[in-house]
Structures are given as structure tokens and as C-alpha cells.
Design an enzyme around this catalytic site. Sequence first.
Site, PDB file in Angstrom:
ATOM      1  N   TYR A   1     -11.215   2.107  12.070  1.00 20.83           N
ATOM      2  CA  TYR A   1     -11.182   1.495  13.405  1.00 20.83           C
ATOM      3  C   TYR A   1     -12.360   0.517  13.539  1.00 20.83           C
ATOM      4  CZ  TYR A   1     -11.302   1.348  18.514  1.00 20.83           C
ATOM      5  OH  TYR A   1     -11.305   0.943  19.817  1.00 20.83           O
TER       6      TYR A   1
ATOM      7  N   ASP B   1     -10.854  11.056  10.980  1.00 20.23           N
ATOM      8  CA  ASP B   1     -10.403  10.560  12.280  1.00 20.23           C
ATOM      9  C   ASP B   1      -8.884  10.709  12.284  1.00 20.23           C
ATOM     10  OD1 ASP B   1      -9.439   8.973  14.362  1.00 20.23           O
ATOM     11  OD2 ASP B   1     -11.021   7.468  14.166  1.00 20.23           O
TER      12      ASP B   1
ATOM     13  N   LYS C   1      -5.717   8.325  22.936  1.00 24.18           N
ATOM     14  CA  LYS C   1      -4.456   7.903  22.341  1.00 24.18           C
ATOM     15  C   LYS C   1      -3.402   9.019  22.471  1.00 24.18           C
ATOM     16  CE  LYS C   1      -7.264   4.538  21.465  1.00 24.18           C
ATOM     17  NZ  LYS C   1      -7.948   4.354  20.195  1.00 24.18           N
TER      18      LYS C   1
ATOM     19  N   ARG D   1     -23.739  19.221  32.600  1.00 22.54           N
ATOM     20  CA  ARG D   1     -23.873  18.485  31.339  1.00 22.54           C
ATOM     21  C   ARG D   1     -23.716  19.438  30.163  1.00 22.54           C
ATOM     22  NH1 ARG D   1     -28.849  17.687  30.069  1.00 22.54           N
ATOM     23  NH2 ARG D   1     -29.459  16.757  32.051  1.00 22.54           N
TER      24      ARG D   1
HETATM   25  C1  LIG Z   1      -9.307   4.060  19.775  1.00 21.67           C
HETATM   26  C2  LIG Z   1      -9.819   4.615  18.512  1.00 21.67           C
HETATM   27  C3  LIG Z   1     -11.159   5.000  18.366  1.00 21.67           C
HETATM   28  C4  LIG Z   1     -12.171   4.817  19.476  1.00 21.67           C
HETATM   29  O1  LIG Z   1     -11.892   5.629  20.560  1.00 21.67           O
HETATM   30  P1  LIG Z   1     -12.261   5.274  22.088  1.00 21.67           P
HETATM   31  O2  LIG Z   1     -11.705   6.420  22.833  1.00 21.67           O
HETATM   32  O3  LIG Z   1     -11.613   3.964  22.405  1.00 21.67           O
HETATM   33  O4  LIG Z   1     -13.753   5.178  22.151  1.00 21.67           O
HETATM   34  C5  LIG Z   1     -11.544   5.556  17.162  1.00 21.67           C
HETATM   35  N1  LIG Z   1     -10.669   5.702  16.138  1.00 21.67           N
HETATM   36  C6  LIG Z   1      -9.383   5.328  16.242  1.00 21.67           C
HETATM   37  C7  LIG Z   1      -8.474   5.500  15.076  1.00 21.67           C
HETATM   38  C8  LIG Z   1      -8.918   4.759  17.419  1.00 21.67           C
HETATM   39  O5  LIG Z   1      -7.638   4.379  17.508  1.00 21.67           O
END
Ligand SMILES: *Cc1c(COP(=O)(O)O)cnc(C)c1O
Length: 384
Positions: free
Chosen positions: A103, A175, A200, A51
Site C-alpha cells: 500500500y 497486511d 475496508k 485511552r
Molecule cells: C487502506 C489500506 C491501508 C491504510 O489504511 P487506512 O485505514 O486508510 O489508514 C493499509 N493497507 C492496505 C492494503 C489498505 O488498503
Amino acid sequence: MTKATQGFSTRAIHDGQEPDPLTGAVNVPIYLSSTYAQEEIGKNKGHEYARVSNPTRDALETNLASLEGGTSAHVFGSGMAAIMAMVTMLRSGDHVICGENVYGGTARLFNQIVVNYGIEFTYVDTSDVGAVRRAIKPETKLMHIETPTNPLMTLTDIRAVADVCHERDVELSVDNTFMSPYFQRPIELGADIVMHSTTKFLNGHSDGLGGVLVGTTPKHKEQFAFVQKCTGGILSPFESWLILRGVKTLAVRMKQHDESGRKVAAFLAQHSKVRQVFYPGLADHPQHELAKKQMSGFGSMISFETGSLANANALLKSVRVCTLGESLGGVETLISHPATMTHAAVGEKERARLGITDGLVRISVGIEDVDDLLADLDQALAQV
Ligand SMILES: *Cc1c(COP(=O)(O)O)cnc(C)c1O
């Protein structure tokens, strides 16, 4: 090992990934061990319990810190887990400014969980630097933004808002999921923290979930590592390995995403069934100049207006090469309907205010042959 003098692709392939000292394996193995032998009390080889740290995860964290130009990176089980870890920097009574079009899951986390701990949020159109300045209060500790936004591709001037934040001792987190560090490096523009859903573009193959926080201070490193240890929402060794593998081709994938993204955007912009296209690479995007300044490419996220729910549905049920589905950033083209999918939880009224109409369609252009994508969109638009 970070050698910032080397180019992006070289660092993507090598940083954190020396050949295995034991065997010479060029790939970092997936270390499946929950615990590590200790030679004597207090003496170990750098790992005690999985962990806290894991060699595969360490390699990925070193790699991602290098690519974003931060001082440390910390990976979590998903993008949402990474944002939740960032929130632990806050205390009851603190105030956060958040981009008004982040998001959907981020807004849901803030509004339905984090507010219950006495943390206040104000949602601001962060493309307006004056609005950001006015929203800062003495209690403001953090500003969290996405640029470009999802799905309307509105940009925020990262350097301008970073300057405003720093005047008032507010940390800026970006982000960077939509652009990846290949096209946009917020830390170089003044951001304090970069966050990604590695699910992504970073992983890039739609086969694993993950999230990362990249920090720039010793305090970030200490806090985010402490959260990994205390709350346990860490990334597994297997998913760490998948992302390490994905990142090796990030540069070539992003180049192709960008080249095909531009072609798809241009095709949509001239199509009679398409009323409007949202893509920062188009010369008529209101922030095209800013896009050219703070990004080195435009990527492959495009939204476009079909006019109605019925039109959107006719298109989406007719696509054959594009896949109707949530998510983005994979090698395959994904097409989605924000109003009923990613932004369903936002509510009809708020969607109307933000401009997310029932006719809006979002596409994450993959790296298939672009002519096949254009032909697919053309035949599907003919059904509208
Ligand atoms: C998908 C996404 C998230 C969340 O991420 P997860 O891996 O699905 O928890 C946050 N910000 C953006 C811009 C995203 O496309």
C-alpha cells in the site's frame, strides 16, 4: 470469549459480544465515557480511562483476535496508525524487509518518517522466496507483506516466507486487508502478526476509518496495548461499534464479493477492449494454484489494463453504477486509477518498474446486482 470450535460466522456474530449484563441489550453499547468510577484506591471494574481501554473497543478486539486466530487484537484510529504502532517494536539499527508493492501509504510512512529513526528498509519481491532469503541480514527483525498485492494481485506464499523468516528469528507481519480473515488467515499459515485497515472489508460500509494489529505472543499483547496507552492513536467507541456491526455480516458479504468478483473478472477477460486482467481467481493467473492453496476464495479486487491513460479516463468518466473513488471493500463498487490515485506518490519511474501503467484500472467489486455492474462496465468500455 473465544470458542475456536465454532464456525467463522458464529464467532463473527458472538465473540466478544455477550448480551449486556446490566440490561440484556444484545448489542454492545457505545460506551461514551472517558473515565470510570473507582470504589477505592486501586479497585475498579476493569476500566480506568478510555485511552487505555473501553468496553466497546474491548469487544471488537476480542472479536477480531478470534477471527484471525491470534491471541490478542489492538485497534487504532486507522490502518496507518496500526502500522505505526507495529513499528514501535523496532529499535534504531534494526532492518525491515518490506514487500516491494505494498500500500502506497505504508511505503510513504516507512520511507519518509520511520527511516529518520535509524531503521533501514529493503523492498523485495516477496513472491520470490529466494529473494526473501537473500535479503535477510543479522539486523533484520521484521518482514511486512501484503498478499495479494495492490494493484497487480501478486501473491506471496505465506507459509514459505514464514518458514524462511523463522529460521532467522525474523517476525512476519501480513497486511490482510484485501482478503479479510474470511478468505485468508495468515496466522494459521505461520505469520506472527496480522494487520488490517478495518476501513475496508471488515467494516465494509465505507463509513469509518480504523486499523488493527492481531498478535500471537504475550510480548505483542503487552507492546501493542502499551502503545495504545502511550501514544493514544486508538479507535473511538463509535467506530469500534461500526466495525463490530460490519463484521457480523462479513461472511455473507465476502461470499457475495467473491461470487460477483469472479463474474466481473471473467467478463473483463473476454472483453475486446481489455488487454489483461489481474485476478488470482482466473486460471491463467500465474499463481492461481497458490491462491487456491492459501485462500478459500479470491475476493473482489481486480485490476485490468485498458492500454492508455486516455482509455482509462474514457472508461472512468463513463461509469454510472461503479463509483470513481479511492478505497475498497465496501458494499458499493469502487473503481480507481492507481497511477494517479493510490500510487501517485510512488513516482513514475518506480511505477514503471512495478508494472503500474497509466492504462491500469482497479475495481473493488461491491455487492450490487452483478448484472447491473456488468452492464455498466460494458457501456463504459464502449466509450474506450
Ligand atoms: C487502506 C489500506 C491501508 C491504510 O489504511 P487506512 O485505514 O486508510 O489508514 C493499509 N493497507 C492496505 C492494503 C489498505 O488498503
